[in-house]
Design a protein around this motif. Structure first.
Motif, PDB file in Angstrom:
ATOM      1  N   GLY A 126     -99.197  -0.406   8.912  1.00 23.84           N
ATOM      2  CA  GLY A 126     -98.822  -0.429   8.730  1.00 23.84           C
ATOM      3  C   GLY A 126     -98.424  -2.045  10.068  1.00 23.84           C
ATOM      4  N   ASP A 127     -98.222  -2.195  11.024  1.00 23.36           N
ATOM      5  CA  ASP A 127     -98.508  -2.283  12.189  1.00 23.36           C
ATOM      6  C   ASP A 127     -99.510  -3.277  12.395  1.00 23.36           C
ATOM      7  OD1 ASP A 127     -95.628  -3.194  11.581  1.00 23.36           O
ATOM      8  OD2 ASP A 127     -94.945  -1.937  13.132  1.00 23.36           O
ATOM      9  N   ASP A 128    -100.485  -2.023  12.399  1.00 25.81           N
ATOM     10  CA  ASP A 128    -102.160  -2.106  13.217  1.00 25.81           C
ATOM     11  C   ASP A 128    -103.046  -2.736  11.863  1.00 25.81           C
ATOM     12  OD1 ASP A 128    -100.909  -1.108  15.205  1.00 25.81           O
ATOM     13  OD2 ASP A 128    -101.005   1.611  14.333  1.00 25.81           O
ATOM     14  N   THR A 129    -104.132  -3.649  12.496  1.00 22.84           N
ATOM     15  CA  THR A 129    -105.069  -3.428  12.309  1.00 22.84           C
ATOM     16  C   THR A 129    -106.860  -2.632  12.172  1.00 22.84           C
ATOM     17  OG1 THR A 129    -104.368  -5.628  12.064  1.00 22.84           O
ATOM     18  CG2 THR A 129    -106.976  -5.533  11.780  1.00 22.84           C
ATOM     19  N   VAL A 130    -107.212  -2.270  11.546  1.00 23.46           N
ATOM     20  CA  VAL A 130    -108.342  -1.513  11.848  1.00 23.46           C
ATOM     21  C   VAL A 130    -109.483  -1.889  10.881  1.00 23.46           C
ATOM     22  CG1 VAL A 130    -109.290   1.448  11.601  1.00 23.46           C
ATOM     23  CG2 VAL A 130    -107.051   0.820  11.404  1.00 23.46           C
ATOM     24  N   ILE A 131    -110.540  -1.847  12.592  1.00 25.31           N
ATOM     25  CA  ILE A 131    -112.386  -2.382  12.290  1.00 25.31           C
ATOM     26  C   ILE A 131    -112.729  -1.401  12.008  1.00 25.31           C
ATOM     27  CG2 ILE A 131    -113.582  -3.364  13.233  1.00 25.31           C
ATOM     28  CD1 ILE A 131    -111.983  -5.449  14.513  1.00 25.31           C
ATOM     29  N   ARG A 132    -113.225  -0.571  10.475  1.00 26.29           N
ATOM     30  CA  ARG A 132    -113.860   0.022  10.056  1.00 26.29           C
ATOM     31  C   ARG A 132    -115.278  -0.520  10.104  1.00 26.29           C
ATOM     32  NH1 ARG A 132    -110.860   4.215   9.457  1.00 26.29           N
ATOM     33  NH2 ARG A 132    -109.045   3.933   9.064  1.00 26.29           N
ATOM     34  N   PHE A 133    -116.476   0.567  10.429  1.00 24.59           N
ATOM     35  CA  PHE A 133    -117.676   0.680  10.557  1.00 24.59           C
ATOM     36  C   PHE A 133    -117.864   1.934   9.665  1.00 24.59           C
ATOM     37  CE2 PHE A 133    -116.190  -1.412  14.589  1.00 24.59           C
ATOM     38  CZ  PHE A 133    -117.055  -3.013  14.916  1.00 24.59           C
ATOM     39  N   ASN A 134    -118.775   1.500   8.789  1.00 20.97           N
ATOM     40  CA  ASN A 134    -119.475   2.631   7.803  1.00 20.97           C
ATOM     41  C   ASN A 134    -120.877   2.310   7.986  1.00 20.97           C
ATOM     42  OD1 ASN A 134    -120.181   3.892   5.457  1.00 20.97           O
ATOM     43  ND2 ASN A 134    -120.241   1.805   4.034  1.00 20.97           N
ATOM     44  N   LEU A 135    -121.128   2.815   8.015  1.00 16.05           N
ATOM     45  CA  LEU A 135    -122.534   3.276   8.699  1.00 16.05           C
ATOM     46  C   LEU A 135    -123.325   3.310   7.553  1.00 16.05           C
ATOM     47  CD1 LEU A 135    -123.232   5.621  11.989  1.00 16.05           C
ATOM     48  CD2 LEU A 135    -123.394   3.069  11.879  1.00 16.05           C
ATOM     49  N   LEU A 136    -124.425   2.313   7.993  1.00 15.43           N
ATOM     50  CA  LEU A 136    -126.016   2.536   6.389  1.00 15.43           C
ATOM     51  C   LEU A 136    -126.766   3.110   6.861  1.00 15.43           C
ATOM     52  CD1 LEU A 136    -125.415  -0.946   5.028  1.00 15.43           C
ATOM     53  CD2 LEU A 136    -124.002   1.339   4.587  1.00 15.43           C
ATOM     54  N   ALA A 137    -126.808   3.499   8.166  1.00 14.68           N
ATOM     55  CA  ALA A 137    -128.432   4.074   8.706  1.00 14.68           C
ATOM     56  C   ALA A 137    -128.422   5.073  10.192  1.00 14.68           C
ATOM     57  CB  ALA A 137    -129.488   3.213   8.969  1.00 14.68           C
ATOM     58  N   ASP A 138    -128.985   5.301  10.421  1.00 16.29           N
ATOM     59  CA  ASP A 138    -128.598   6.371  11.262  1.00 16.29           C
ATOM     60  C   ASP A 138    -128.748   5.695  12.451  1.00 16.29           C
ATOM     61  OD1 ASP A 138    -128.433   8.456   9.961  1.00 16.29           O
ATOM     62  OD2 ASP A 138    -130.977   9.402  10.390  1.00 16.29           O
ATOM     63  N   VAL A 139    -127.986   5.337  13.638  1.00 18.17           N
ATOM     64  CA  VAL A 139    -128.136   4.833  14.802  1.00 18.17           C
ATOM     65  C   VAL A 139    -128.456   5.833  15.678  1.00 18.17           C
ATOM     66  CG1 VAL A 139    -127.443   2.450  13.705  1.00 18.17           C
ATOM     67  CG2 VAL A 139    -125.288   3.979  14.552  1.00 18.17           C
ATOM     68  N   CYS A 140    -128.279   5.027  17.619  1.00 15.76           N
ATOM     69  CA  CYS A 140    -128.305   6.784  18.169  1.00 15.76           C
ATOM     70  C   CYS A 140    -126.482   5.484  18.571  1.00 15.76           C
ATOM     71  CB  CYS A 140    -129.442   5.607  19.598  1.00 15.76           C
ATOM     72  SG  CYS A 140    -129.450   4.489  19.993  1.00 15.76           S
ATOM     73  N   GLY A 141    -125.870   7.100  20.066  1.00 17.67           N
ATOM     74  CA  GLY A 141    -124.941   6.785  20.515  1.00 17.67           C
ATOM     75  C   GLY A 141    -124.556   5.745  21.653  1.00 17.67           C
ATOM     76  N   GLU A 142    -125.840   5.273  22.173  1.00 12.50           N
ATOM     77  CA  GLU A 142    -125.860   4.079  22.923  1.00 12.50           C
ATOM     78  C   GLU A 142    -125.299   2.423  21.979  1.00 12.50           C
ATOM     79  OE1 GLU A 142    -127.993   7.746  24.334  1.00 12.50           O
ATOM     80  OE2 GLU A 142    -128.597   6.290  22.930  1.00 12.50           O
ATOM     81  N   SER A 143    -126.336   2.085  20.619  1.00 14.03           N
ATOM     82  CA  SER A 143    -126.020   0.969  20.038  1.00 14.03           C
ATOM     83  C   SER A 143    -124.806   1.124  19.480  1.00 14.03           C
ATOM     84  CB  SER A 143    -126.658   1.050  18.508  1.00 14.03           C
ATOM     85  OG  SER A 143    -127.896   1.170  18.979  1.00 14.03           O
ATOM     86  N   GLU A 144    -123.878   2.457  18.982  1.00  7.15           N
ATOM     87  CA  GLU A 144    -122.917   1.928  19.123  1.00  7.15           C
ATOM     88  C   GLU A 144    -121.595   2.350  20.247  1.00  7.15           C
ATOM     89  OE1 GLU A 144    -119.590   4.797  16.644  1.00  7.15           O
ATOM     90  OE2 GLU A 144    -121.320   5.604  17.042  1.00  7.15           O
ATOM     91  N   ASP A 145    -122.437   2.446  20.913  1.00  5.11           N
ATOM     92  CA  ASP A 145    -121.275   2.181  22.468  1.00  5.11           C
ATOM     93  C   ASP A 145    -120.754   0.616  22.819  1.00  5.11           C
ATOM     94  OD1 ASP A 145    -121.043   5.107  22.742  1.00  5.11           O
ATOM     95  OD2 ASP A 145    -122.260   5.216  24.648  1.00  5.11           O
TER      96      ASP A 145
END
Length: 338
Positions: A126-145
């Protein structure tokens, strides 16, 4: 497979990331060198993109950091200490981007320099843009944050302090202490425990011109990133092919045969490797030319004749036709609208 070979095949993260974590520990009054030693990270880790940390090592480091600081939101704190130089050439390219959309495209295109843990895609909704992160490996929540928070904070620095996403979607679960620090930093609704991480923006907000835009500088650092990506993982045929295309285009002899020869393989072998990545040499050539063309046209110091030469076209008219096919408008109209 030897232990060393297995180590090299692990997804990795740029070493400069650890420098930001060290600064965060210093802020908490914690001796970073001792924490790094416990996590098995050399104290002399550098900011060179070729200095990499395995993802498992980064996870271990974050676990130790959370333990010693007693802060379940340590990843968010790290985002405040990531400097553009910690992302090497990509950081400087982002700072010189023409718009936030331009910066987002660079993040999606070159994220592997920062980390091999995810593929990033930009989608229109629609009127929005989405940046999606498709994980290829297990990462911890702190890295994501840390990375998502850094991205939003960088956008505010590049554009304006009041800039906010519409929504933030995180792959990891909500900390038992609650969502308040996330909502305070992102200034948007935050969803936890999703299949993919994502950032959602109003598209027009990403299209505003940035005061620090410098297309020439951004392109210079794009080329550096492309070179490093090819050097980081020479088994990544797409990265190496793109690097060779950028190198050979100005010569006017950027053919599949010449690129294959430079990669010490036959053209048939090269095409087979690209087919296994669901692409072809011609598709990579076209995509790279389009990407470079859009960047060059924004550089007002470059004539269209020069740009056509840099992209390997025999004359300006051929470049003009190709550019209109790629973008739907002429180079002149594209430059005026930039």
């Amino acid at each position: 497979m030897s232990e060393l070979a297995a180590h090299r095949r692990q997804p990795s993260t740029i070493g400069g990331y650890a420098l930001a974590i060290a600064k965060t520990l210093d802020h908490y009054g914690v001796d970073a060198s001792r924490v790094f030693k416990v996590a098995g990270i050399p104290a002399a880790i550098g900011n060179d993109p070729l200095s990499r940390l395995p993802v498992d090592t980064v996870t271990q480091l974050f676990r130790v950091c959370v333990d010693v600081t007693h802060d379940p939101y340590f990843g968010l704190a790290v985002a405040r200490f990531i400097h553009i130089s910690n992302l090497h050439a990509l950081g400087f390219a982002l700072a010189a981007s023409s718009t936030l959309m331009d910066a987002c495209k660079r993040v999606a295109r070159y994220f592997r320099l920062v980390s091999q843990t995810a593929e990033i895609a930009l989608e229109e909704s629609g009127d929005d843009t989405v940046i999606r992160f498709n994980l290829l490996a297990d990462v911890c929540g702190e890295s994501e944050d840390a990375f998502l928070a850094y991205l939003i904070m960088s956008m505010r620095q590049l554009h304006k302090g009041s800039f906010n996403p519409i929504r933030v979607v995180l792959h990891h679960d909500m900390p038992r202490e609650g969502p308040e620090p996330y909502e305070k930093l992102f200034r948007a609704p935050v969803i936890f425990g999703a299949g993919q991480a994502a950032l959602v923006f109003v598209r027009t907000d990403l299209q505003q011109p940035l005061a620090g835009a410098c297309p020439e500088l951004a392109q210079h650092h794009d080329n550096i990133v492309t070179d490093y990506l090819a050097r980081i993982d020479r088994s990544d045929v797409l990265a190496v092919v793109k690097q060779k295309i950028v190198e050979f285009l100005p010569t006017g002899e950027c053919t599949r045969e010449r690129v294959a020869q430079a990669m010490c393989m036959s053209p048939t072998t090269l095409q087979g490797k690209l087919l296994r990545r669901n692409t072809s040499f011609q598709a990579v050539l076209d995509d790279t030319r389009k990407e470079l063309a859009c960047s060059y046209v924004q550089q007002r110091s470059r004539s269209f004749t020069e740009i056509g030469f840099l992209l390997g076209f025999s004359d300006t008219s051929n470049f003009n036709r190709a550019f209109k096919r790629w973008t739907g408008c002429s180079p002149t109209d594209f430059r005026c609208g930039a």
